[in-house]
Design an enzyme around this catalytic site. Structure first.
Site, PDB file in Angstrom:
ATOM      1  N   ASP A 144      36.017   0.903  35.776  1.00 34.88           N
ATOM      2  CA  ASP A 144      35.446   2.321  35.919  1.00 34.88           C
ATOM      3  C   ASP A 144      34.407   2.930  35.874  1.00 34.88           C
ATOM      4  OD1 ASP A 144      38.121   2.036  37.018  1.00 34.88           O
ATOM      5  OD2 ASP A 144      39.193   2.643  35.028  1.00 34.88           O
ATOM      6  N   GLU A 175      37.618   2.402  30.688  1.00 35.49           N
ATOM      7  CA  GLU A 175      38.238   2.217  31.887  1.00 35.49           C
ATOM      8  C   GLU A 175      39.450   3.757  31.364  1.00 35.49           C
ATOM      9  OE1 GLU A 175      41.367   1.303  33.777  1.00 35.49           O
ATOM     10  OE2 GLU A 175      39.435   0.193  33.572  1.00 35.49           O
ATOM     11  N   LYS A 213      42.183   6.379  32.591  1.00 33.71           N
ATOM     12  CA  LYS A 213      43.491   6.234  33.080  1.00 33.71           C
ATOM     13  C   LYS A 213      44.290   7.878  32.914  1.00 33.71           C
ATOM     14  CE  LYS A 213      44.436   2.195  33.901  1.00 33.71           C
ATOM     15  NZ  LYS A 213      44.388   1.920  35.559  1.00 33.71           N
TER      16      LYS A 213
END
Length: 193
Positions: free
Chosen positions: A73, A104, A106
């Site tokens: 990401d 990452e 989220k």
């Protein structure tokens, strides 16, 4: 006219990021688009405040033996001394030696997302990195060929979050959760060493 206030400036940046992440979370219904929107918020923040030598983007990482990571990401990488391996139509492949950190992004914090982030980031950790001197203001340094570069970033942990994540994480990852940057209720960045 009021005086400048560094704490107020940082609070305003925090509020802006929190607002942007919340807007993406509340406004975008499609899960993939919601993820792209959250990644964009973090990437724009890092692109604004990182020195020009460092860049960040969503990318794949490749090592000198031709092994590829999963798509990451957020990748912070050296752009001054390292070329792209491939850059076409917003698809980037970056050499492992130029990577400083991967994140990452989220929307929610739970055991499944932590395990997913760990698997993706593990695909970077297993890449082979060559050891070459890296020029910088303090003189050349050698990169640890196993762990890559150290970001020097400070952790910002909400009380008890690291411990809770460590309990939920699969055994082999428990001791490797080293950084977690939490911004309000709107999004999370994980960094595993």
């Amino acid at each position: 006219m009021s005086a400048w206030s560094l704490p107020q400036l940082f609070e305003n940046i925090h509020n802006d990021i929190d607002h942007r992440l919340s807007t993406v979370r509340r406004s975008v219904a499609h899960p993939g688009s919601k993820g792209d929107g959250s990644e964009s918020v973090w990437l724009n923040l890092l692109k604004t405040y990182l020195p020009q030598r460092y860049q960040c983007d969503s990318a794949f990482i490749v090592d000198s033996e031709g092994h590829f990571s999963e798509q990451q990401d957020v990748v912070i990488f050296d752009r001054q001394y390292s070329p792209f391996v491939f850059h076409y139509e917003n698809q980037k492949i970056i050499p492992a030696e130029s990577v400083y950190a991967v994140f990452e992004v989220k929307q929610t914090l739970n055991a499944a997302n932590v395990a997913y982030a760990q698997r993706k980031i593990e695909s970077v950790r297993t890449l082979v990195r060559t050891s070459l001197p890296i020029p910088h203001a303090g003189g050349p340094e050698t990169v640890d060929s196993h762990c890559g570069r150290h970001t020097g970033a400070r952790e910002r942990l909400a009380p008890g979050i690291r411990e809770a994540l460590a309990r939920q994480a699969p055994g082999k990852y428990r001791k490797r959760l080293v950084k977690l940057w939490v911004r309000g209720e709107s999004g999370f960045l994980f960094l595993y060493q």
